[in-house]
Design a protein around this motif. Structure first.
Motif: not given
Lengths: 155, 247
Positions: B162, B192, B194, B198-201
């Motif tokens: 990742t 992140i 991917k 599919d985003t992480t904030f």
């Protein structure tokens, strides 16, 4: 056909049921997704106490507790093993834990909740599964509204 | 008074032409100043401290991300800087590859950098720290097994390959949610991405990273895990161009 596994001890349906409020669009998607303070993506796993002041979007996995002064959106594929506290919430995923929402709680058709639910107003879509006690009391929500308008007047 | 810090690699013949252009342009604009070549000095921190004490107004890193990182690191860790911080500005004249810091400042070419120096558009920004190193743009890693503890509250588990970025100052205009990254907000942002959708904030100021692999700061410095990533608030005054990536 509605299929709910609900063991209801006390239900106060004092508030009107609205399908979706301003924070969500017609499809039940969180409108301000890109403005959310925190977004947990579908491939991410988080453990611990997740406390915030802004909107939180969970699309992945969360274990622990989730608390915010603003809104929570739980995505369709999300798996939450945590207690959830928020001002308003839209739940489309799986939650194992108690939910406490001050104002409006929208439960989507793909939601699977195991735990007690407490909120000011509620809407439940056909197909949702809830196992637990549900308490809906608009009084709580009204008190908050009155307090807010008083604060605005003072400003 | 300006001081120009030339990196070691500029001694190579292929950069001579670019340096000549810069020096001519600086002279034309009346911006010429003292030149310090990193190759000829052992203690960068001491040299920069002496410059600050002597009243330098602008310290300019001439080179790439690694040059900027070395110069800022030497600036902010010396005692004199704490006292004169408000009076000392930093900027970059990008030469060679790996110049994402300059790009985020809105400085793309060496001659354009000279004009930007003259315009003196100033912003005060935060600086990221990772262990004993600093970063301006981002700390990034690609790990298959890592944990990130955020603000001592919760842990993000990474089990698959990742890409994780902890960003202070965004250098990628195409980054999803990149417009929300603010180098003045006293916070870092973990992103992140991917795949599309599919985003992480996550926003925070303390990230403890453990696991396998290295953290890469500003695409130039490798720091092995485990490492703690944090922030020094409003630490540096920089000269930027109109086309910078942030507000």
């Amino acid at each position: 056909m509605l299929f709910y596994q609900i063991s209801i001890l006390k239900i106060h349906l004092l508030g009107g049921v609205r399908l979706f409020k301003s924070m969500f669009n017609k499809d039940g998607k969180f409108e301000k997704f890109k403005d959310a303070e925190t977004i947990i993506g579908s491939s991410i796993k988080v453990k611990g106490n997740f406390h915030g002041k802004g909107d939180i979007v969970i699309e992945g996995m969360l274990e622990g507790s989730l608390k915010t002064e603003a809104n929570v959106f739980i995505g369709e594929k999300a798996k939450v093993g945590a207690s959830v506290e928020a001002d308003e919430a839209l739940i489309n995923g799986e939650i194992n834990g108690n939910i406490k929402v001050k104002k409006y709680l929208a439960i989507g058709k793909t939601a699977k909740i195991t735990g007690d639910v407490q909120c000011g107003e509620i809407s439940i879509e056909r197909g949702a599964s809830i196992t637990g006690q549900i308490i809906v009391s608009a009084e709580n929500a009204k008190k908050i509204e009155i307090k807010k308008s008083k604060e605005e007047e003072e400003i | 008074m300006n001081t120009y810090i030339y990196d070691d690699f500029l001694n190579k013949g292929r950069y001579r032409r670019a340096l000549n252009k810069v020096e001519i342009r600086l002279t034309d604009l009346g911006l010429n100043g003292k030149i310090i070549r990193l190759g000829s000095i052992k203690n960068v921190k001491e040299v920069i401290q002496a410059e600050i004490k002597n009243g330098v107004k602008t310290i300019v890193a001439v080179g790439n991300n690694a040059t900027a990182n070395k110069v800022i690191s030497a600036m902010i860790t010396n005692k004199a800087y704490g006292f004169f911080q408000k009076d000392v500005l930093f900027s970059i004249i990008p030469i060679g590859d790996n110049n994402s810091i300059a790009a985020s400042f809105g400085i793309k070419k060496e001659e354009e950098a000279c004009n930007i120096l003259l315009a003196r558009r100033i912003k005060q920004i935060d600086i990221g720290i990772a262990g004993n190193n600093i970063f301006l743009n981002k700390a990034e890693m690609v790990s298959e097994q890592a944990e990130v503890k955020i603000n001592e509250d919760y842990i993000l588990e990474i089990n698959k390959k990742t890409p994780v970025k902890i960003i202070n100052l965004n250098d990628d205009a195409k980054l999803s949610l990149g417009q929300r990254i603010d180098p003045y907000d006293n916070k870092l942002n973990l992103i992140i991405e991917k795949k599309p959708g599919d985003t992480t904030f996550i926003t925070g100021d303390d990230f403890k990273i453990s696991g396998q692999g290295n953290l890469i700061l500003d695409e130039s410095i490798e720091v092995p895990l485990p490492v703690e990533v944090g922030l020094i608030k409003e630490k540096i005054n920089i000269i930027v161009g109109k086309d910078r990536i942030f507000i």
